[in-house]
Design a protein around this motif. Structure first.
Motif, PDB file in Angstrom:
ATOM      1  N   ALA A  41      25.147  -7.538  65.283  1.00 22.55           N
ATOM      2  CA  ALA A  41      26.523  -6.910  64.668  1.00 22.55           C
ATOM      3  C   ALA A  41      27.321  -7.988  64.078  1.00 22.55           C
ATOM      4  O   ALA A  41      27.503  -9.022  64.629  1.00 22.55           O
ATOM      5  CB  ALA A  41      27.209  -6.236  65.904  1.00 22.55           C
ATOM      6  N   SER A 126      21.292  -0.634  58.213  1.00 20.54           N
ATOM      7  CA  SER A 126      21.318  -0.377  59.623  1.00 20.54           C
ATOM      8  C   SER A 126      22.021  -1.012  60.292  1.00 20.54           C
ATOM      9  O   SER A 126      22.035  -1.345  61.556  1.00 20.54           O
ATOM     10  CB  SER A 126      20.077  -0.245  60.138  1.00 20.54           C
ATOM     11  OG  SER A 126      19.063   0.880  59.095  1.00 20.54           O
ATOM     12  N   GLU A 127      23.301  -1.130  59.847  1.00 18.76           N
ATOM     13  CA  GLU A 127      24.484  -2.297  60.624  1.00 18.76           C
ATOM     14  C   GLU A 127      24.193  -3.696  60.909  1.00 18.76           C
ATOM     15  O   GLU A 127      24.622  -4.449  61.755  1.00 18.76           O
ATOM     16  CB  GLU A 127      24.932  -1.441  61.947  1.00 18.76           C
ATOM     17  CG  GLU A 127      25.496  -0.244  61.308  1.00 18.76           C
ATOM     18  CD  GLU A 127      25.897   0.599  62.925  1.00 18.76           C
ATOM     19  OE1 GLU A 127      25.746  -0.220  63.953  1.00 18.76           O
ATOM     20  OE2 GLU A 127      26.684   1.494  62.891  1.00 18.76           O
TER      21      GLU A 127
END
Length: 231
Positions: A41, A126-127
């Motif tokens: 992330a 996808s982050e």
């Protein structure tokens, strides 16, 4: 698209990293920024801009007067101190990071960099961070594009040259030159009439020069205010 011009993989550090690690990576790898990632992330980015104002080199924001400290923004003052004194990456990094997807068009990327006055942005899928694009990457793309341009045709008949120039002028919103003001003889373009601004004059010269088969451009135009005075 972003996937065609991005640099990958992205050099990154974790949220527990300290400033020394970031500085070493920036210097040894010749980078201008490093992403801060936690389990895939994106948390933020540490760039050269984040390290300009540091206490170690005497460039931290000067201490304010008692009056400013009393009535100033406490949150902003404390945040500035953290950024210039802390060795923890999470205190120094910039959290607002511009991101795009793998399929984001290059023109949109250029617009984002310009509007946000940013030097780089990150590419996510996808982050997960999969790449980084800096202004230099756009310059490299420009170089590649120019090298792949077909060479100008040495001979083009005058009628087709004129048609191409007129069609190109029609596709733009800024020209004030009319069709009758464009004459082509033996590959030499003569422009007549007037123009509204010096920028328009130069832009139309470039448009004509970039047309295949054009050998030279003779500009006989005058500013419209002079043209009207001569009528």
């Amino acid at each position: 698209m972003a996937m065609d011009i991005m640099t990958s993989p992205v050099v990154a550090v974790g949220p527990d990293s300290i400033l020394d690690e970031v500085c070493d990576l920036l210097v040894t790898r010749g980078l201008s920024a490093i992403a801060v990632i936690d389990h895939g992330a994106l948390l933020g980015i540490v760039s050269e801009e984040d390290l300009i104002h540091r206490a170690e080199i005497g460039t931290a924001a000067p201490r304010r007067s008692w009056w400013f400290r009393l009535f100033g923004n406490n949150t902003a003052l404390a945040a500035n101190y953290l950024k210039s004194h802390s060795v923890h990456v999470t205190d120094v990094m910039t959290r607002q990071v511009i991101t795009v997807s793998l399929s984001t068009p290059i023109e949109e990327i250029a617009a984002l960099l310009e509007v946000n006055r940013a030097r780089r942005l990150l590419v996510v899928n996808s982050e997960r961070v999969v790449g980084i694009i800096a202004r230099a990457d756009l310059v490299r793309t420009l170089v590649s594009a120019r090298k792949s341009l077909p060479s100008k045709i040495s001979f083009h008949d005058d009628a087709s040259i004129r048609r191409e120039i007129i069609a190109a002028l029609r596709s733009e919103a800024w020209p004030s030159i009319g069709e009758a003001d464009v004459i082509v003889t033996n590959g030499v373009v003569a422009l007549w009439g007037g123009y509204l601004s010096e920028q328009e004059r130069k832009a139309s010269l470039v448009l004509a020069e970039n047309t295949a088969g054009v050998r030279a451009v003779d500009d006989h135009r005058v500013p419209f205010d002079i043209a009207y005075a001569l009528v």
